[in-house]
Design a protein around this motif. Structure first.
Motif, short mmCIF file in Angstrom:
data_model
loop_
_atom_site.label_atom_id
_atom_site.label_comp_id
_atom_site.label_asym_id
_atom_site.label_seq_id
_atom_site.Cartn_x
_atom_site.Cartn_y
_atom_site.Cartn_z
N LYS A 98 0.83 -1.21 0.00
CA LYS A 98 0.00 0.00 0.00
C LYS A 98 0.86 1.26 0.00
O LYS A 98 0.55 2.23 -0.68
CB LYS A 98 -0.96 -0.01 1.18
N ARG A 99 1.97 1.23 0.75
CA ARG A 99 2.87 2.38 0.80
C ARG A 99 3.48 2.64 -0.58
O ARG A 99 3.48 3.78 -1.06
CB ARG A 99 3.98 2.14 1.83
N LEU A 100 3.98 1.59 -1.23
CA LEU A 100 4.58 1.75 -2.56
C LEU A 100 3.56 2.19 -3.60
O LEU A 100 3.85 3.03 -4.46
CB LEU A 100 5.28 0.46 -2.99
N GLU A 101 2.35 1.64 -3.52
CA GLU A 101 1.29 2.04 -4.44
C GLU A 101 0.93 3.50 -4.24
O GLU A 101 0.71 4.24 -5.20
CB GLU A 101 0.07 1.14 -4.28
N ALA A 102 0.85 3.93 -2.98
CA ALA A 102 0.54 5.34 -2.68
C ALA A 102 1.64 6.26 -3.22
O ALA A 102 1.35 7.32 -3.79
CB ALA A 102 0.35 5.54 -1.18
N GLU A 103 2.90 5.85 -3.06
CA GLU A 103 4.01 6.64 -3.59
C GLU A 103 3.94 6.71 -5.12
O GLU A 103 4.21 7.76 -5.71
CB GLU A 103 5.34 6.05 -3.15
N ALA A 104 3.60 5.59 -5.75
CA ALA A 104 3.49 5.56 -7.21
C ALA A 104 2.38 6.49 -7.68
O ALA A 104 2.56 7.26 -8.63
CB ALA A 104 3.23 4.13 -7.69
N ARG A 105 1.24 6.46 -7.00
CA ARG A 105 0.12 7.34 -7.37
C ARG A 105 0.48 8.80 -7.16
O ARG A 105 0.12 9.66 -7.97
CB ARG A 105 -1.13 6.96 -6.59
N ALA A 106 1.19 9.10 -6.08
CA ALA A 106 1.61 10.48 -5.81
C ALA A 106 2.57 10.95 -6.90
O ALA A 106 2.47 12.11 -7.37
CB ALA A 106 2.25 10.59 -4.43
N GLU A 107 3.48 10.09 -7.32
CA GLU A 107 4.41 10.45 -8.40
C GLU A 107 3.66 10.69 -9.70
O GLU A 107 3.93 11.67 -10.42
CB GLU A 107 5.46 9.35 -8.59
N LEU A 108 2.69 9.84 -9.98
CA LEU A 108 1.90 10.02 -11.20
C LEU A 108 1.13 11.33 -11.15
O LEU A 108 1.06 12.06 -12.15
CB LEU A 108 0.93 8.84 -11.38
N SER A 109 0.56 11.64 -10.02
CA SER A 109 -0.17 12.90 -9.87
C SER A 109 0.75 14.09 -10.09
O SER A 109 0.39 15.05 -10.78
CB SER A 109 -0.80 12.96 -8.47
#
Length: 131
Positions: free
Chosen positions: A89-100
């Motif tokens: 979940k942490r890595l997915e959240a970081e990935a989504r934040a980077e995409l944003s």
């Protein structure tokens, strides 16, 4: 003397079994690779014209696993980290934040496609995992 020898042995033992005091969570390059993989998957899931390069992705994940082994992590430590819901979940959240941050907007498929095309054109770690 005995106490300092025991402490030295303990420190050597700790160094041999997982080089980072934080464990795999603290291995920034391995985590960057995992995040790149998660980001590529997120892009391929949200842009119909882009696909994840599955074999390349699997090979990349195996390279990251080997890096962890080379640093002294056991297979059980690696498996526990990879299977951790909290870390996923942490890595997915970081990935989504980077995409944003790169301009991807949830629900706007074209914004994901634009980011994907830019990553592929740049030849980034994310872009190399897409086609």
């Amino acid at each position: 003397m005995l106490r300092s020898t025991a402490l030295s042995l303990l420190l050597l033992s700790a160094a041999a079994t997982g080089a980072n005091a934080q464990g795999l969570r603290g291995e920034t390059d391995i985590n960057a690779g995992l995040k790149a993989t998660a980001t590529a998957v997120e892009l391929s899931d949200n842009c119909p014209g882009v696909n994840a390069r599955l074999l390349r992705g699997i090979n990349y994940l195996r390279q990251l696993e080997q890096m962890a082994k080379d640093r002294g992590y056991s297979q059980s430590e690696i498996d526990a980290y990879v299977d951790s819901r909290k870390d996923k979940k942490r890595l997915e959240a970081e990935a989504r934040a980077e995409l944003s941050a790169k301009g991807a907007v949830e629900g706007d498929r074209e914004s994901y496609c634009k980011v994907a095309r830019a990553e592929m054109a740049e030849g980034s770690a994310i872009g190399r995992l897409l086609r």
